[in-house]
Design a protein around this motif. Structure first.
Motif, PDB file in Angstrom:
ATOM      1  N   PHE A  15       0.851  -1.184   0.000  1.00 40.82           N
ATOM      2  CA  PHE A  15       0.000   0.000   0.000  1.00 40.82           C
ATOM      3  C   PHE A  15       0.891   1.240   0.000  1.00 40.82           C
ATOM      4  CE2 PHE A  15      -3.374  -2.460   2.662  1.00 40.82           C
ATOM      5  CZ  PHE A  15      -3.725  -3.192   1.550  1.00 40.82           C
ATOM      6  N   PRO A  16       0.994   1.947  -1.127  1.00 44.75           N
ATOM      7  CA  PRO A  16       1.853   3.135  -1.182  1.00 44.75           C
ATOM      8  C   PRO A  16       1.297   4.256  -0.298  1.00 44.75           C
ATOM      9  CG  PRO A  16       0.583   2.918  -3.211  1.00 44.75           C
ATOM     10  CD  PRO A  16       0.309   1.692  -2.396  1.00 44.75           C
ATOM     11  N   GLU A  17       2.125   5.261  -0.057  1.00 47.59           N
ATOM     12  CA  GLU A  17       1.763   6.379   0.832  1.00 47.59           C
ATOM     13  C   GLU A  17       0.404   6.986   0.507  1.00 47.59           C
ATOM     14  OE1 GLU A  17       3.343   7.856   3.486  1.00 47.59           O
ATOM     15  OE2 GLU A  17       4.933   6.367   3.472  1.00 47.59           O
ATOM     16  N   GLU A  18       0.084   7.144  -0.774  1.00 46.28           N
ATOM     17  CA  GLU A  18      -1.156   7.824  -1.166  1.00 46.28           C
ATOM     18  C   GLU A  18      -2.386   6.910  -1.160  1.00 46.28           C
ATOM     19  OE1 GLU A  18       0.915   6.152  -4.675  1.00 46.28           O
ATOM     20  OE2 GLU A  18       1.572   7.456  -3.075  1.00 46.28           O
ATOM     21  N   ASP A  19      -2.213   5.644  -0.838  1.00 45.06           N
ATOM     22  CA  ASP A  19      -3.311   4.670  -0.865  1.00 45.06           C
ATOM     23  C   ASP A  19      -4.279   4.954   0.289  1.00 45.06           C
ATOM     24  OD1 ASP A  19      -4.928   2.317  -0.664  1.00 45.06           O
ATOM     25  OD2 ASP A  19      -3.371   1.200  -1.723  1.00 45.06           O
ATOM     26  N   PRO A  20      -5.565   5.172  -0.007  1.00 40.77           N
ATOM     27  CA  PRO A  20      -6.532   5.479   1.058  1.00 40.77           C
ATOM     28  C   PRO A  20      -6.750   4.325   2.032  1.00 40.77           C
ATOM     29  CG  PRO A  20      -7.644   5.218  -1.062  1.00 40.77           C
ATOM     30  CD  PRO A  20      -6.173   5.193  -1.337  1.00 40.77           C
ATOM     31  N   ARG A  69      -4.508   2.878   3.666  1.00 40.88           N
ATOM     32  CA  ARG A  69      -3.632   3.099   4.826  1.00 40.88           C
ATOM     33  C   ARG A  69      -4.400   3.813   5.940  1.00 40.88           C
ATOM     34  NH1 ARG A  69       2.289   2.816   3.112  1.00 40.88           N
ATOM     35  NH2 ARG A  69       2.824   4.012   4.960  1.00 40.88           N
ATOM     36  N   ALA A  70      -5.121   4.886   5.600  1.00 41.14           N
ATOM     37  CA  ALA A  70      -5.881   5.641   6.609  1.00 41.14           C
ATOM     38  C   ALA A  70      -7.003   4.791   7.188  1.00 41.14           C
ATOM     39  CB  ALA A  70      -6.438   6.925   6.004  1.00 41.14           C
ATOM     40  N   MET A  71      -7.680   4.031   6.315  1.00 40.96           N
ATOM     41  CA  MET A  71      -8.789   3.194   6.775  1.00 40.96           C
ATOM     42  C   MET A  71      -8.287   2.131   7.758  1.00 40.96           C
ATOM     43  SD  MET A  71     -11.165   0.558   4.614  1.00 40.96           S
ATOM     44  CE  MET A  71      -9.751  -0.486   4.372  1.00 40.96           C
ATOM     45  N   LEU A  72      -7.220   1.435   7.385  1.00 39.11           N
ATOM     46  CA  LEU A  72      -6.675   0.397   8.260  1.00 39.11           C
ATOM     47  C   LEU A  72      -6.086   0.993   9.532  1.00 39.11           C
ATOM     48  CD1 LEU A  72      -5.031  -1.940   5.605  1.00 39.11           C
ATOM     49  CD2 LEU A  72      -6.978  -2.474   7.080  1.00 39.11           C
ATOM     50  N   ALA A  73      -5.436   2.151   9.415  1.00 38.81           N
ATOM     51  CA  ALA A  73      -4.869   2.806  10.594  1.00 38.81           C
ATOM     52  C   ALA A  73      -5.971   3.151  11.591  1.00 38.81           C
ATOM     53  CB  ALA A  73      -4.098   4.053  10.190  1.00 38.81           C
ATOM     54  N   ALA A  74      -7.108   3.612  11.107  1.00 41.87           N
ATOM     55  CA  ALA A  74      -8.229   3.925  12.002  1.00 41.87           C
ATOM     56  C   ALA A  74      -8.723   2.666  12.710  1.00 41.87           C
ATOM     57  CB  ALA A  74      -9.358   4.585  11.217  1.00 41.87           C
ATOM     58  N   GLN A  75      -8.744   1.551  11.990  1.00 42.63           N
ATOM     59  CA  GLN A  75      -9.158   0.287  12.609  1.00 42.63           C
ATOM     60  C   GLN A  75      -8.146  -0.158  13.660  1.00 42.63           C
ATOM     61  OE1 GLN A  75      -9.708  -2.185   9.142  1.00 42.63           O
ATOM     62  NE2 GLN A  75     -11.790  -1.440   8.811  1.00 42.63           N
ATOM     63  N   PHE A  76      -6.854  -0.042  13.343  1.00 41.34           N
ATOM     64  CA  PHE A  76      -5.828  -0.376  14.320  1.00 41.34           C
ATOM     65  C   PHE A  76      -5.940   0.540  15.535  1.00 41.34           C
ATOM     66  CE2 PHE A  76      -3.426  -2.718  11.038  1.00 41.34           C
ATOM     67  CZ  PHE A  76      -2.990  -3.798  11.793  1.00 41.34           C
ATOM     68  N   ALA A  77      -6.150   1.838  15.310  1.00 45.45           N
ATOM     69  CA  ALA A  77      -6.253   2.790  16.414  1.00 45.45           C
ATOM     70  C   ALA A  77      -7.408   2.419  17.343  1.00 45.45           C
ATOM     71  CB  ALA A  77      -6.419   4.208  15.882  1.00 45.45           C
ATOM     72  N   PHE A 107      -1.625   8.821  10.028  1.00 43.69           N
ATOM     73  CA  PHE A 107      -2.248   8.290   8.821  1.00 43.69           C
ATOM     74  C   PHE A 107      -3.551   8.978   8.449  1.00 43.69           C
ATOM     75  CE2 PHE A 107       0.458   4.952  10.508  1.00 43.69           C
ATOM     76  CZ  PHE A 107       1.232   4.690   9.391  1.00 43.69           C
ATOM     77  N   ALA A 108      -3.862  10.076   9.109  1.00 47.34           N
ATOM     78  CA  ALA A 108      -5.096  10.802   8.783  1.00 47.34           C
ATOM     79  C   ALA A 108      -5.052  11.254   7.332  1.00 47.34           C
ATOM     80  CB  ALA A 108      -5.257  11.997   9.708  1.00 47.34           C
ATOM     81  N   PRO A 109      -6.177  11.110   6.628  1.00 46.68           N
ATOM     82  CA  PRO A 109      -6.193  11.589   5.240  1.00 46.68           C
ATOM     83  C   PRO A 109      -6.028  13.103   5.224  1.00 46.68           C
ATOM     84  CG  PRO A 109      -8.383  10.887   5.927  1.00 46.68           C
ATOM     85  CD  PRO A 109      -7.445  10.567   7.050  1.00 46.68           C
ATOM     86  N   PRO A 110      -5.471  13.641   4.150  1.00 46.17           N
ATOM     87  CA  PRO A 110      -5.302  15.092   4.076  1.00 46.17           C
ATOM     88  C   PRO A 110      -6.643  15.802   4.107  1.00 46.17           C
ATOM     89  CG  PRO A 110      -4.671  14.028   2.004  1.00 46.17           C
ATOM     90  CD  PRO A 110      -5.035  12.950   2.970  1.00 46.17           C
ATOM     91  N   GLU A 111      -6.645  16.953   4.764  1.00 47.98           N
ATOM     92  CA  GLU A 111      -7.868  17.761   4.832  1.00 47.98           C
ATOM     93  C   GLU A 111      -8.164  18.329   3.456  1.00 47.98           C
ATOM     94  OE1 GLU A 111      -9.436  19.248   7.853  1.00 47.98           O
ATOM     95  OE2 GLU A 111      -8.446  17.861   9.189  1.00 47.98           O
ATOM     96  N   PRO A 112      -9.430  18.343   3.046  1.00 48.68           N
ATOM     97  CA  PRO A 112      -9.754  18.936   1.751  1.00 48.68           C
ATOM     98  C   PRO A 112      -9.483  20.446   1.786  1.00 48.68           C
ATOM     99  CG  PRO A 112     -11.756  18.223   2.879  1.00 48.68           C
ATOM    100  CD  PRO A 112     -10.584  17.796   3.723  1.00 48.68           C
ATOM    101  N   GLU A 113      -8.978  20.941   0.675  1.00 46.37           N
ATOM    102  CA  GLU A 113      -8.697  22.372   0.594  1.00 46.37           C
ATOM    103  C   GLU A 113      -9.990  23.146   0.383  1.00 46.37           C
ATOM    104  OE1 GLU A 113      -5.573  23.432  -2.043  1.00 46.37           O
ATOM    105  OE2 GLU A 113      -4.398  21.666  -1.529  1.00 46.37           O
ATOM    106  N   ASP A 114     -10.063  24.318   1.036  1.00 45.24           N
ATOM    107  CA  ASP A 114     -11.246  25.155   0.915  1.00 45.24           C
ATOM    108  C   ASP A 114     -11.124  26.012  -0.344  1.00 45.24           C
ATOM    109  OD1 ASP A 114     -13.545  26.555   1.350  1.00 45.24           O
ATOM    110  OD2 ASP A 114     -12.798  27.715   3.044  1.00 45.24           O
ATOM    111  N   ASP A 115     -11.994  25.763  -1.331  1.00 47.54           N
ATOM    112  CA  ASP A 115     -11.944  26.492  -2.609  1.00 47.54           C
ATOM    113  C   ASP A 115     -12.581  27.873  -2.524  1.00 47.54           C
ATOM    114  OD1 ASP A 115     -10.666  24.383  -3.782  1.00 47.54           O
ATOM    115  OD2 ASP A 115     -12.527  23.464  -4.509  1.00 47.54           O
ATOM    116  N   ALA A 116     -13.262  28.174  -1.436  1.00 43.76           N
ATOM    117  CA  ALA A 116     -13.990  29.440  -1.319  1.00 43.76           C
ATOM    118  C   ALA A 116     -13.110  30.580  -0.839  1.00 43.76           C
ATOM    119  CB  ALA A 116     -15.170  29.268  -0.373  1.00 43.76           C
ATOM    120  N   ALA A 117     -11.809  30.433  -0.846  1.00 44.89           N
ATOM    121  CA  ALA A 117     -10.910  31.461  -0.329  1.00 44.89           C
ATOM    122  C   ALA A 117     -10.784  32.604  -1.213  1.00 44.89           C
ATOM    123  CB  ALA A 117      -9.523  30.882  -0.095  1.00 44.89           C
TER     124      ALA A 117
END
Length: 120
Positions: free
Chosen positions: A76-81, A83-91, A110-120
């Motif tokens: 599972f490479p770094e950008e693979d979602p 990783r975050a899903m399994l990390a949450a289960q392990f946590a 392993f938290a997924p990146p926060e979505p960027e706010d386009d309304a800036a």
């Protein structure tokens, strides 16, 4: 299936680190020889090998580091979602063992990146 079986030693190490416990004797044979020689042995890539290598001290690897190794070993490479899903289960499992700081570290790492706010 073979990949999972091959990763059982790594899973045993990760579980041991997360629970701050020794690896059960029945799982010792799954570990590579450099991991079972004892706490004073030195692994060139990991630093000193100790049963409670949870981080904090120089040369020690955290449970999140070990979890990252597991994900790498699973392909599972770094950008693979996954990783975050399994990390949450392990946590979640780690919290059930009253290892709250370790669980929070895993979630932060392993938290997924926060979505960027386009309304800036």
């Amino acid at each position: 299936m073979e990949k999972t079986v091959a990763d059982l030693g790594l899973l045993a190490q990760l579980t041991s680190a997360a629970n701050d416990s020794d690896i059960p004797e029945r799982l010792q044979e799954l570990l590579s020889p450099s991991r079972t020689d004892g706490p004073d042995e030195f692994d060139e890539t990991d630093g000193p090998v100790t049963p409670d290598a949870l981080g904090g001290a120089p040369g020690h690897r955290s449970a999140a580091d070990h979890l990252s190794d597991l994900f790498d070993a699973m392909g599972f490479p770094e950008e693979d979602p996954r990783r975050a899903m399994l990390a949450a289960q392990f946590a979640h499992i780690i919290k059930e063992q009253n290892r709250y700081e370790t669980a929070e570290e895993v979630l932060r790492r392993f938290a997924p990146p926060e979505p960027e706010d386009d309304a800036a």
